[in-house]
Design a protein around this motif. Structure first.
Motif, PDB file in Angstrom:
ATOM      1  N   ALA A 262      33.939  37.946  38.371  1.00 52.37           N
ATOM      2  CA  ALA A 262      34.258  39.004  39.328  1.00 52.37           C
ATOM      3  C   ALA A 262      35.565  39.684  38.926  1.00 52.37           C
ATOM      4  CB  ALA A 262      34.365  38.429  40.731  1.00 52.37           C
ATOM      5  N   VAL A 263      35.589  41.009  39.084  1.00 52.11           N
ATOM      6  CA  VAL A 263      36.795  41.779  38.786  1.00 52.11           C
ATOM      7  C   VAL A 263      37.106  42.699  39.972  1.00 52.11           C
ATOM      8  CG1 VAL A 263      36.371  41.710  36.306  1.00 52.11           C
ATOM      9  CG2 VAL A 263      35.496  43.637  37.646  1.00 52.11           C
ATOM     10  N   LEU A 264      38.325  43.221  39.983  1.00 50.49           N
ATOM     11  CA  LEU A 264      38.765  44.144  41.039  1.00 50.49           C
ATOM     12  C   LEU A 264      38.518  43.575  42.440  1.00 50.49           C
ATOM     13  CD1 LEU A 264      37.469  47.531  39.550  1.00 50.49           C
ATOM     14  CD2 LEU A 264      39.831  46.719  39.585  1.00 50.49           C
ATOM     15  N   GLU A 265      38.771  42.272  42.594  1.00 54.36           N
ATOM     16  CA  GLU A 265      38.477  41.617  43.875  1.00 54.36           C
ATOM     17  C   GLU A 265      39.204  42.258  45.051  1.00 54.36           C
ATOM     18  OE1 GLU A 265      39.277  40.099  41.024  1.00 54.36           O
ATOM     19  OE2 GLU A 265      38.482  38.049  40.906  1.00 54.36           O
ATOM     20  N   LYS A 266      40.417  42.779  44.823  1.00 54.43           N
ATOM     21  CA  LYS A 266      41.189  43.373  45.919  1.00 54.43           C
ATOM     22  C   LYS A 266      40.610  44.701  46.395  1.00 54.43           C
ATOM     23  CE  LYS A 266      45.080  43.570  43.767  1.00 54.43           C
ATOM     24  NZ  LYS A 266      46.534  43.833  43.511  1.00 54.43           N
ATOM     25  N   PHE A 267      39.701  45.276  45.626  1.00 54.86           N
ATOM     26  CA  PHE A 267      39.222  46.619  45.930  1.00 54.86           C
ATOM     27  C   PHE A 267      37.762  46.656  46.396  1.00 54.86           C
ATOM     28  CE2 PHE A 267      42.609  47.036  42.806  1.00 54.86           C
ATOM     29  CZ  PHE A 267      43.439  47.960  43.412  1.00 54.86           C
ATOM     30  N   VAL A 268      37.111  45.510  46.445  1.00 58.26           N
ATOM     31  CA  VAL A 268      35.682  45.551  46.797  1.00 58.26           C
ATOM     32  C   VAL A 268      35.515  45.772  48.300  1.00 58.26           C
ATOM     33  CG1 VAL A 268      35.000  44.104  44.852  1.00 58.26           C
ATOM     34  CG2 VAL A 268      35.544  43.029  47.035  1.00 58.26           C
ATOM     35  N   PRO A 269      34.512  46.561  48.703  1.00 57.62           N
ATOM     36  CA  PRO A 269      34.279  46.825  50.123  1.00 57.62           C
ATOM     37  C   PRO A 269      33.382  45.758  50.740  1.00 57.62           C
ATOM     38  CG  PRO A 269      32.766  48.124  48.833  1.00 57.62           C
ATOM     39  CD  PRO A 269      33.611  47.348  47.844  1.00 57.62           C
TER      40      PRO A 269
END
Length: 306
Positions: free
Chosen positions: A265-272
């Motif tokens: 998983a990447v960009l975990e802080k930005f997922v909706p």
């Protein structure tokens, strides 16, 4: 064209009265069997004869017999009426107990992670119900397609439907294979996705779905590009596992591959967050017992899991 405010008399009006008189060869005994007056039976038969356009009975003061037209009408009307009565009984039985065919339209992605255990327990609890799953990404018209209910993510369900929650809300994660990330690098911000091969989803209306992200509480959409387009999440997930690029998919669908190390998983802080998966059906005054049993089973499983 002027509209009528009453329903015209149908072809079946008076048929039951005719069949009873033909069986007993007597108007009075037919009236007793049907719980009406002899006058009512006589009027019903006369009205039927008028619509048919032929006399069906020969009446004397001492007996009642069938005309040739009456014999022909009896030979064809009796089995048809008996079949109609049997059909009414079969429909009434389905309206009183959980039985029959329950047809559900569902997306492919929910079948292995949600429906397989749910359907297995439901079929064991209700052996008289047959469950048919039509796996499709199309947002079909339930009534036109002959479906009792559908299952979809909440954002795709029409507001005029009754919705029953099947899952809690979940994130739409962005994932890639270790091999892909090793060769292309790991994105740190949403705008870096434009430099990556992003796998895309074609919606049922033909449009390509943008990727949705959340940047400090603000929803943003990014028109990504990449080498592969699919029309369902499982296919897109498989392409990500093979290293074709990054994919945005529901987290329950990617959970096993992430645990096994096949995806990261990447960009975990930005997922909706997606609202979750729901069972939905038209708002009717009366729900068939087979669907009511499924709804109660879903709610029972949800309570047990919470």
């Amino acid at each position: 064209m002027k509209q009528n405010f009453t329903v015209r008399q149908g072809a079946l009006d008076g048929v039951e009265a005719f069949l009873s008189v033909a069986q007993h060869r007597n108007f009075r005994r037919a009236a007793t069997e049907l719980g009406v007056t002899p006058s009512a039976i006589s009027q019903a038969v006369r009205a039927l004869e008028a619509r048919v356009g032929a006399a069906l009975f020969i009446r004397t003061t001492r007996s009642v017999g069938l005309t040739e037209a009456g014999e022909i009408f009896l030979a064809r009307a009796r089995p048809a009426f008996e079949e109609l009565v049997a059909a009414s009984g079969a429909a009434r039985e389905l309206g009183q107990r959980p039985a029959g065919l329950l047809r559900l339209t569902v997306p492919r992605s929910v079948v292995p992670i949600l429906l397989e255990p749910l359907i297995a327990s439901f079929c064991q609890a209700y052996p008289e119900i047959e469950v048919e799953l039509a796996a499709s990404e199309e947002l079909v018209d339930l009534a036109a397609g002959g479906f009792d209910a559908g299952i979809r993510m909440g954002q795709f369900i029409s507001p005029d439907m009754v919705a029953v929650r099947l899952t809690k809300p979940f994130p739409l994660v962005i994932v890639g294979s270790p091999a892909y990330l090793a060769s292309r690098g790991r994105p740190a911000r949403p705008d870096e996705l434009r430099e990556h091969a992003c796998l895309r989803l074609r919606r049922s209306n033909g449009a390509l779905a943008p990727w949705s992200l959340n940047d400090k509480g603000h929803s943003i959409e990014i028109a990504v590009a990449g080498p592969f387009i699919a029309n369902d999440f499982p296919t897109m997930l498989g392409a990500a596992v093979e290293g074709l690029g990054l994919a945005q998919v529901p987290s329950p669908l990617a959970a096993d591959a992430i645990r096994a190390g096949r995806l990261v998983a990447v960009l975990e802080k930005f997922v909706p967050m997606a609202p979750g998966v729901f069972l939905y059906y038209p708002s009717h005054r009366q729900i068939m017992p087979k669907l009511r049993a499924f709804i109660d089973h879903v709610k029972g499983r949800s309570r047990a899991a919470s």
